[in-house]
Design a protein around this motif. Structure first.
Motif, mmCIF file in Angstrom:
data_model
loop_
_atom_site.group_PDB
_atom_site.id
_atom_site.type_symbol
_atom_site.label_atom_id
_atom_site.label_comp_id
_atom_site.label_asym_id
_atom_site.label_seq_id
_atom_site.Cartn_x
_atom_site.Cartn_y
_atom_site.Cartn_z
ATOM 1 N N MET A 113 -6.813 -2.552 -0.997
ATOM 2 C CA MET A 113 -8.118 -2.698 -0.345
ATOM 3 C C MET A 113 -9.066 -1.549 -0.676
ATOM 4 O O MET A 113 -10.180 -1.490 -0.171
ATOM 5 C CB MET A 113 -7.926 -2.802 1.172
ATOM 6 C CG MET A 113 -7.202 -4.064 1.591
ATOM 7 S SD MET A 113 -6.818 -4.053 3.364
ATOM 8 C CE MET A 113 -5.740 -5.480 3.478
ATOM 9 N N GLY A 114 -8.611 -0.624 -1.506
ATOM 10 C CA GLY A 114 -9.481 0.461 -1.939
ATOM 11 C C GLY A 114 -9.392 1.734 -1.131
ATOM 12 O O GLY A 114 -10.095 2.699 -1.415
ATOM 13 N N PHE A 115 -8.496 1.768 -0.113
ATOM 14 C CA PHE A 115 -8.343 2.973 0.711
ATOM 15 C C PHE A 115 -7.272 3.870 0.074
ATOM 16 O O PHE A 115 -6.145 3.971 0.556
ATOM 17 C CB PHE A 115 -7.961 2.600 2.147
ATOM 18 C CG PHE A 115 -8.968 1.732 2.842
ATOM 19 C CD1 PHE A 115 -10.157 2.264 3.300
ATOM 20 C CD2 PHE A 115 -8.733 0.375 3.022
ATOM 21 C CE1 PHE A 115 -11.092 1.465 3.947
ATOM 22 C CE2 PHE A 115 -9.651 -0.439 3.659
ATOM 23 C CZ PHE A 115 -10.847 0.106 4.119
ATOM 24 N N ARG A 116 -7.627 4.507 -1.014
ATOM 25 C CA ARG A 116 -6.631 5.225 -1.818
ATOM 26 C C ARG A 116 -6.133 6.494 -1.149
ATOM 27 O O ARG A 116 -4.948 6.827 -1.246
ATOM 28 C CB ARG A 116 -7.235 5.539 -3.199
ATOM 29 C CG ARG A 116 -7.522 4.277 -4.001
ATOM 30 C CD ARG A 116 -8.360 4.566 -5.215
ATOM 31 N NE ARG A 116 -8.710 3.329 -5.909
ATOM 32 C CZ ARG A 116 -9.657 3.247 -6.826
ATOM 33 N NH1 ARG A 116 -10.354 4.333 -7.145
ATOM 34 N NH2 ARG A 116 -9.925 2.106 -7.418
ATOM 35 N N ASP A 117 -7.022 7.202 -0.493
ATOM 36 C CA ASP A 117 -6.586 8.421 0.196
ATOM 37 C C ASP A 117 -5.566 8.092 1.275
ATOM 38 O O ASP A 117 -4.527 8.758 1.392
ATOM 39 C CB ASP A 117 -7.793 9.138 0.825
ATOM 40 C CG ASP A 117 -8.695 9.765 -0.217
ATOM 41 O OD1 ASP A 117 -8.207 10.612 -0.967
ATOM 42 O OD2 ASP A 117 -9.873 9.403 -0.287
ATOM 43 N N GLU A 118 -5.900 7.075 2.081
ATOM 44 C CA GLU A 118 -4.991 6.694 3.157
ATOM 45 C C GLU A 118 -3.670 6.166 2.598
ATOM 46 O O GLU A 118 -2.587 6.445 3.132
ATOM 47 C CB GLU A 118 -5.642 5.631 4.042
ATOM 48 C CG GLU A 118 -6.840 6.131 4.844
ATOM 49 C CD GLU A 118 -8.121 6.202 4.037
ATOM 50 O OE1 GLU A 118 -8.081 5.865 2.827
ATOM 51 O OE2 GLU A 118 -9.168 6.592 4.596
ATOM 52 N N ALA A 119 -3.753 5.397 1.507
ATOM 53 C CA ALA A 119 -2.539 4.874 0.880
ATOM 54 C C ALA A 119 -1.637 6.005 0.400
ATOM 55 O O ALA A 119 -0.417 5.968 0.576
ATOM 56 C CB ALA A 119 -2.908 3.965 -0.297
ATOM 57 N N ALA A 120 -2.259 7.035 -0.180
ATOM 58 C CA ALA A 120 -1.478 8.173 -0.665
ATOM 59 C C ALA A 120 -0.687 8.821 0.460
ATOM 60 O O ALA A 120 0.460 9.248 0.269
ATOM 61 C CB ALA A 120 -2.397 9.200 -1.322
ATOM 62 N N GLY A 121 -1.297 8.886 1.652
ATOM 63 C CA GLY A 121 -0.605 9.485 2.794
ATOM 64 C C GLY A 121 0.648 8.720 3.175
ATOM 65 O O GLY A 121 1.695 9.321 3.452
ATOM 66 N N TYR A 122 0.573 7.391 3.153
ATOM 67 C CA TYR A 122 1.745 6.579 3.500
ATOM 68 C C TYR A 122 2.805 6.630 2.406
ATOM 69 O O TYR A 122 4.004 6.684 2.694
ATOM 70 C CB TYR A 122 1.326 5.143 3.785
ATOM 71 C CG TYR A 122 0.725 4.967 5.157
ATOM 72 C CD1 TYR A 122 1.533 4.861 6.284
ATOM 73 C CD2 TYR A 122 -0.652 4.924 5.345
ATOM 74 C CE1 TYR A 122 0.997 4.707 7.556
ATOM 75 C CE2 TYR A 122 -1.205 4.784 6.612
ATOM 76 C CZ TYR A 122 -0.382 4.674 7.709
ATOM 77 O OH TYR A 122 -0.922 4.542 8.974
ATOM 78 N N PHE A 123 2.375 6.612 1.138
ATOM 79 C CA PHE A 123 3.349 6.723 0.047
ATOM 80 C C PHE A 123 4.069 8.065 0.107
ATOM 81 O O PHE A 123 5.291 8.149 -0.098
ATOM 82 C CB PHE A 123 2.650 6.567 -1.304
ATOM 83 C CG PHE A 123 2.103 5.196 -1.563
ATOM 84 C CD1 PHE A 123 2.761 4.070 -1.094
ATOM 85 C CD2 PHE A 123 0.922 5.023 -2.278
ATOM 86 C CE1 PHE A 123 2.258 2.789 -1.334
ATOM 87 C CE2 PHE A 123 0.416 3.760 -2.524
ATOM 88 C CZ PHE A 123 1.080 2.644 -2.048
ATOM 89 N N HIS A 124 3.307 9.116 0.386
ATOM 90 C CA HIS A 124 3.898 10.455 0.453
ATOM 91 C C HIS A 124 4.902 10.543 1.591
ATOM 92 O O HIS A 124 5.989 11.133 1.439
ATOM 93 C CB HIS A 124 2.797 11.496 0.628
ATOM 94 C CG HIS A 124 3.286 12.912 0.578
ATOM 95 N ND1 HIS A 124 3.198 13.775 1.646
ATOM 96 C CD2 HIS A 124 3.900 13.604 -0.410
ATOM 97 C CE1 HIS A 124 3.721 14.938 1.317
ATOM 98 N NE2 HIS A 124 4.162 14.865 0.076
ATOM 99 N N LYS A 125 4.553 9.952 2.728
ATOM 100 C CA LYS A 125 5.478 9.960 3.856
ATOM 101 C C LYS A 125 6.755 9.196 3.516
ATOM 102 O O LYS A 125 7.872 9.638 3.855
ATOM 103 C CB LYS A 125 4.819 9.343 5.091
ATOM 104 C CG LYS A 125 5.717 9.352 6.329
ATOM 105 C CD LYS A 125 5.006 8.774 7.548
ATOM 106 C CE LYS A 125 5.937 8.795 8.769
ATOM 107 N NZ LYS A 125 5.272 8.232 9.971
ATOM 108 N N ALA A 126 6.615 8.053 2.823
ATOM 109 C CA ALA A 126 7.785 7.264 2.440
ATOM 110 C C ALA A 126 8.702 8.053 1.517
ATOM 111 O O ALA A 126 9.935 8.012 1.660
ATOM 112 C CB ALA A 126 7.344 5.961 1.765
ATOM 113 N N VAL A 127 8.114 8.794 0.589
ATOM 114 C CA VAL A 127 8.918 9.602 -0.340
ATOM 115 C C VAL A 127 9.616 10.737 0.400
ATOM 116 O O VAL A 127 10.775 11.066 0.115
ATOM 117 C CB VAL A 127 8.038 10.145 -1.483
ATOM 118 C CG1 VAL A 127 8.824 11.130 -2.349
ATOM 119 C CG2 VAL A 127 7.512 9.005 -2.335
#
Length: 398
Positions: A113-127
């Motif tokens: 949906m284009g919310f890349r900053d927010e997406a990065a936060g969730y990916f980082h948490k998952a890692v």
């Protein structure tokens, strides 16, 4: 008498517990029937009820709940019910706050949906939750390449560029510019130049959350966190006195790309002159006192040259009538998004770029280099003219 009351309370609690177990059992059965019927929304609601009534079952139904969540989220996405989708993920993460699979899936929806900053936060948490989670690691590296684009490294390593900006900012501050706004600050380097030059007030705005946080780290590493006011905002959204107390006397920016206009520098500077900058110094008048507005860079010039290049043509034209036995009809017209009508949904970029020194086979100059246009960033009327020229689709094709 007390013993009688205790017995009544025990019976009441026993009845409530039996009722809870019965409701949980029925909800689980209903959820299963809904899954069989592919009614994922109702199944999700039943599982939410079960998990709230019987948190002790969280581990037992975790995988089934995840499956139901993801299927329901896909359906909500297809229906453009975006807020409902995010609400479901927030509910799921309240129940499973340390679930790397749910975090990764939430990040994937945000990224699409284009919310890349927010997406990065969730990916980082998952890692962080599971360093061996391959999907999350791949997603995180992918979004990181979007958020910290490679040209940042080229700019920071360009000593000539950095020293030129430093000298220009020092000259402006020494000549009376005491308040500075850095638009699209990136790593914050231009803001720090302004502070080191002696500016009394320095503000910097950055829309990207990742770059904003990186700028905070860089500024703090230089012990300037109390001297530079970083704003996680787009410059078009800055308001006086809400975000900055008053108009500034200097705007510094490098929101330019290879073709000058791709990052919206003209629009952002028009807004700055109208709402954020002091009035410019009157032309052809000798004024010795007072602060006036100015912009660095002061102007930009675009040069052009016609060239003949087979490799560039090959990337932008179909040069064959047959591909492995499949004919391409003369009636079929191929268009690159570069040449789409301005404002159309298909427009991706107003131009493409090539590194001429690296083109296989080279190129042949057809004309001498010539000056196409110069934009004075310190003249509001000139920028309004250029903006209207491009917005009305009378632009040049680069």
């Amino acid at each position: 008498m007390p013993n009688s009351n205790n017995k009544i309370n025990c019976n009441r609690r026993g009845g409530q517990e039996a009722g809870r177990r019965e409701l949980v059992s029925r909800s689980l059965q209903s959820a299963q029937h809904c899954l069989e019927d592919q009614d994922f929304g109702t199944a999700y609601a039943h599982y939410l009820l079960v998990l709230n009534l019987a948190p002790e079952l969280k581990n037992n139904i975790k995988e089934t709940f995840q499956f139901t969540l993801f299927k329901w989220a896909e359906e909500l996405d297809s229906l453009s019910r975006i807020q409902d989708l995010f609400n479901c993920y927030e509910q799921a993460l309240e129940l499973y706050p340390n679930d790397e699979v749910i975090c990764n899936s939430m990040g994937e929806h945000l990224f699409r949906m284009g919310f890349r900053d927010e997406a990065a936060g969730y990916f980082h948490k998952a890692v962080k939750l599971n360093p061996d989670f391959a999907d999350a690691k791949e997603n995180f590296y992918c979004v990181a390449n979007w958020l910290v684009e490679r040209w940042h490294f080229i700019m920071l390593n360009d000593a000539k560029r950095n020293l030129t900006y430093l000298k220009a900012i020092e000259n402006a501050v020494c000549s009376g510019c005491k308040s500075v706004l850095d638009i699209g600050t990136g790593t914050g380097i231009l803001s720090m130049f302004a502070k080191k030059a002696g500016a009394s007030f320095v503000y910097a705005c950055e829309l990207s959350k990742t770059m904003y946080e990186l700028a905070r780290d860089v500024v703090a590493a230089n012990n300037m966190e109390r001297e530079i006011n970083l704003l996680h905002l787009k410059s078009l959204d800055i308001e006086i006195p809400k975000d900055i107390p008053e108009r500034v006397s200097l705007v510094v920016t490098e929101t330019v790309d290879a073709g000058l206009f791709g990052e919206g520098i003209v629009e952002s500077l028009i807004h700055a002159w109208e709402y954020l900058l002091l009035q410019p110094k009157p032309k052809n008048q000798v004024v010795s006192t007072g602060e006036y507005g100015r912009v660095i860079p002061a102007s930009a010039t675009i040069f052009g040259m016609a060239v003949e290049c087979r490799d560039i043509r090959r990337h932008h034209r179909v040069g064959t009538q047959e591909v492995a036995g499949v004919c391409l009809s003369d009636s079929v017209q191929f268009f690159s998004p570069t040449y789409a009508t301005a404002g159309s949904e298909e427009t991706v970029e107003p131009y493409t770029t090539e590194k001429l020194s690296r083109i296989p086979g080279g190129y042949v100059p057809l004309t001498e280099p010539c000056q196409v246009m110069t934009v004075d960033f310190n003249d509001l009327q000139v920028m309004i003219f250029v903006f209207n020229l491009f917005m009305n689709n009378e632009s040049f094709v680069f």
